[in-house]
Design an enzyme around this catalytic site. Structure first.
Site, short mmCIF file in Angstrom:
data_model
loop_
_atom_site.label_atom_id
_atom_site.label_comp_id
_atom_site.label_asym_id
_atom_site.label_seq_id
_atom_site.Cartn_x
_atom_site.Cartn_y
_atom_site.Cartn_z
N SER A 187 -27.06 -49.62 18.87
CA SER A 187 -25.86 -48.84 19.22
C SER A 187 -26.26 -47.84 20.30
O SER A 187 -27.43 -47.41 20.35
CB SER A 187 -25.34 -48.07 18.00
OG SER A 187 -24.45 -47.03 18.40
N TYR A 195 -27.21 -42.58 10.68
CA TYR A 195 -26.77 -43.82 11.33
C TYR A 195 -27.45 -43.97 12.68
O TYR A 195 -28.02 -45.02 12.99
CB TYR A 195 -25.24 -43.85 11.50
CG TYR A 195 -24.75 -45.09 12.24
CD1 TYR A 195 -24.72 -46.33 11.61
CD2 TYR A 195 -24.34 -45.01 13.58
CE1 TYR A 195 -24.30 -47.46 12.29
CE2 TYR A 195 -23.91 -46.14 14.26
CZ TYR A 195 -23.89 -47.36 13.61
OH TYR A 195 -23.46 -48.49 14.30
N1 LIG Z 1 -18.00 -51.40 16.18
C1 LIG Z 1 -18.69 -50.46 16.81
O1 LIG Z 1 -18.13 -49.48 17.35
C2 LIG Z 1 -20.18 -50.60 16.89
C3 LIG Z 1 -20.85 -49.83 17.88
C4 LIG Z 1 -22.23 -49.92 17.96
C5 LIG Z 1 -22.93 -50.75 17.11
N2 LIG Z 1 -22.27 -51.46 16.15
C6 LIG Z 1 -23.08 -52.31 15.27
O2 LIG Z 1 -22.63 -53.64 15.37
C7 LIG Z 1 -22.92 -54.34 14.15
C8 LIG Z 1 -21.66 -55.06 13.69
O3 LIG Z 1 -20.67 -54.08 13.46
P1 LIG Z 1 -19.12 -54.39 13.49
O4 LIG Z 1 -18.51 -53.30 14.28
O5 LIG Z 1 -18.85 -55.80 13.80
O6 LIG Z 1 -18.80 -54.07 11.95
P2 LIG Z 1 -17.79 -54.75 10.91
O7 LIG Z 1 -16.59 -55.24 11.61
O8 LIG Z 1 -17.65 -53.76 9.81
O9 LIG Z 1 -18.63 -55.99 10.42
C9 LIG Z 1 -19.83 -55.82 9.71
C10 LIG Z 1 -20.34 -57.15 9.24
O10 LIG Z 1 -21.51 -56.94 8.43
C11 LIG Z 1 -21.32 -57.58 7.17
N3 LIG Z 1 -21.98 -56.82 6.11
C12 LIG Z 1 -21.73 -55.54 5.72
N4 LIG Z 1 -22.49 -55.21 4.68
C13 LIG Z 1 -23.26 -56.30 4.41
C14 LIG Z 1 -24.25 -56.60 3.45
N5 LIG Z 1 -24.62 -55.70 2.51
N6 LIG Z 1 -24.84 -57.82 3.45
C15 LIG Z 1 -24.46 -58.75 4.37
N7 LIG Z 1 -23.53 -58.54 5.31
C16 LIG Z 1 -22.94 -57.33 5.32
C17 LIG Z 1 -19.81 -57.61 6.96
O11 LIG Z 1 -19.42 -58.70 6.16
P3 LIG Z 1 -19.13 -58.68 4.57
O12 LIG Z 1 -18.33 -57.45 4.28
O13 LIG Z 1 -18.40 -59.98 4.37
O14 LIG Z 1 -20.48 -58.69 3.92
C18 LIG Z 1 -19.33 -57.88 8.38
O15 LIG Z 1 -19.40 -59.27 8.67
C19 LIG Z 1 -23.44 -53.29 13.18
O16 LIG Z 1 -24.85 -53.34 13.13
C20 LIG Z 1 -22.98 -51.97 13.79
O17 LIG Z 1 -23.81 -50.91 13.43
C21 LIG Z 1 -20.92 -51.41 16.04
#
Ligand SMILES: NC(=O)c1ccc[n+]([C@@H]2O[C@H](COP(=O)([O-])OP(=O)(O)OC[C@H]3O[C@@H](n4cnc5c(N)ncnc54)[C@H](OP(=O)(O)O)[C@@H]3O)[C@@H](O)[C@H]2O)c1
Length: 265
Positions: free
Chosen positions: A143, A156
């Site tokens: 991130s 985080y």
């Molecule tokens: N969105 C942003 O603004 C942003 C910015 C910077 C970085 N990121 C990073 O990008 C990555 C993806 O984030 P996103 O925004 O796509 O989030 P999201 O929409 O909340 O998706 C998170 C994914 O991780 C899975 N997950 C959560 N807990 C889990 C567990 N205990 N075991 C296995 N899978 C799990 C969830 O699926 P289930 O609930 O089905 O398990 C879901 O598929 C993360 O590492 C986040 O920190 C996001």
């Protein structure tokens, strides 16, 4: 990962929604078979059916809670031993919106387990497999908060700084062995992570928010350009290069036999 077919299997964690589900679509479009990992099996199955239908690729679903050590070991073992796997998208992560002094520490433990411990185990397993084969790609999702701890809580952003450091170091370790490492630093991206962490996205400055498709397309363009670190929204690549150069400039003086003059009585 170019546009040709039969590119091996990409294992994507956190593939049930958001950034991971978008990688699944894009990599299917590039001819990868897929191994989709998350906890919500119904969502994974629905995405798998859609991708088989649309792209004609093979898609397997692996339900796992990566904060559970037995589940994590199962996924890591598959990554370590399955020679059809050619790419890992180490994406699953959670964000906690809360200050260190006000938040239940058990919630931080779970976040560290997923964002740090699971990412480490899976990167190590994939690297071992890929080094043995002399090929493979590891994409770790960090991130921009790795670079900006003042903008959010330190726990985080600390997990994401860990992912950045891990990736930069691992890239060095495997660079002569045919294995590619990329770390992606997304800025704010429209996914469910916001709602899951209790943040109202409507109150967030919309000019700072990227759509998830645009973010993943940019990250893949960075991969195609051979980048180790990709910051999808950063207009000037020179800003990152200057930041890295400033870090390297300090390097010879970070460890010396005597303290700096200003610390001597
Ligand atoms: N969105 C942003 O603004 C942003 C910015 C910077 C970085 N990121 C990073 O990008 C990555 C993806 O984030 P996103 O925004 O796509 O989030 P999201 O929409 O909340 O998706 C998170 C994914 O991780 C899975 N997950 C959560 N807990 C889990 C567990 N205990 N075991 C296995 N899978 C799990 C969830 O699926 P289930 O609930 O089905 O398990 C879901 O598929 C993360 O590492 C986040 O920190 C996001």
């Amino acid at each position: 990962m170019s546009e040709q077919k039969h590119q091996g299997v990409a294992l994507i964690t956190g593939a049930s929604t958001g950034i991971g589900a978008t990688y699944a679509k894009r990599l299917a479009g590039r001819g990868h078979d897929l191994l989709l990992v998350a906890r919500d099996q119904a969502r994974l199955e629905a995405l798998a059916a859609e991708l088989r239908e649309q792209y004609g690729v093979k898609v397997e679903v692996l339900k796992a809670d990566l904060t559970d050590r037995a589940d994590l070991n199962r996924v890591a073992q598959r990554l370590r031993s399955d020679t059809s796997i050619s790419a890992l998208v180490n994406n699953a992560g959670v964000a906690i919106n809360g200050a260190l002094l006000d938040t239940d520490l058990d919630r931080f433990d779970a976040m560290i387990q997923l964002n740090v411990v699971a990412v480490t185990h899976l990167a190590a397993a994939a690297a071992a497999n890929f080094v043995a084969q002399g090929r493979g790609t590891i994409i770790n999702i960090a991130s921009v908060l790795a670079l900006a701890p003042e903008l959010f809580n330190g726990t985080y952003s600390g997990t994401k700084a860990f992912v950045l450091n891990l990736s930069q170091s691992l890239a060095q370790e495997v660079k002569d062995q045919g294995v590619r490492v990329q770390v992606v630093l997304p800025g704010a991206t429209r996914t469910e992570i916001w709602e899951r962490s209790g943040t109202d996205l409507d109150t967030f400055p919309q000019e700072m928010l990227m759509e998830v498709g645009e973010m993943v397309d940019a990250a893949l363009a960075g991969l195609d350009q051979g980048e180790l670190v990709t910051i999808p929204s950063l207009p000037e690549k020179a800003d990152w290069d200057n930041f890295t150069a400033a870090r390297f400039h300090m390097a010879p003086n970070l460890s010396r036999s005597s303290a700096a003059a200003r610390y001597k009585a």
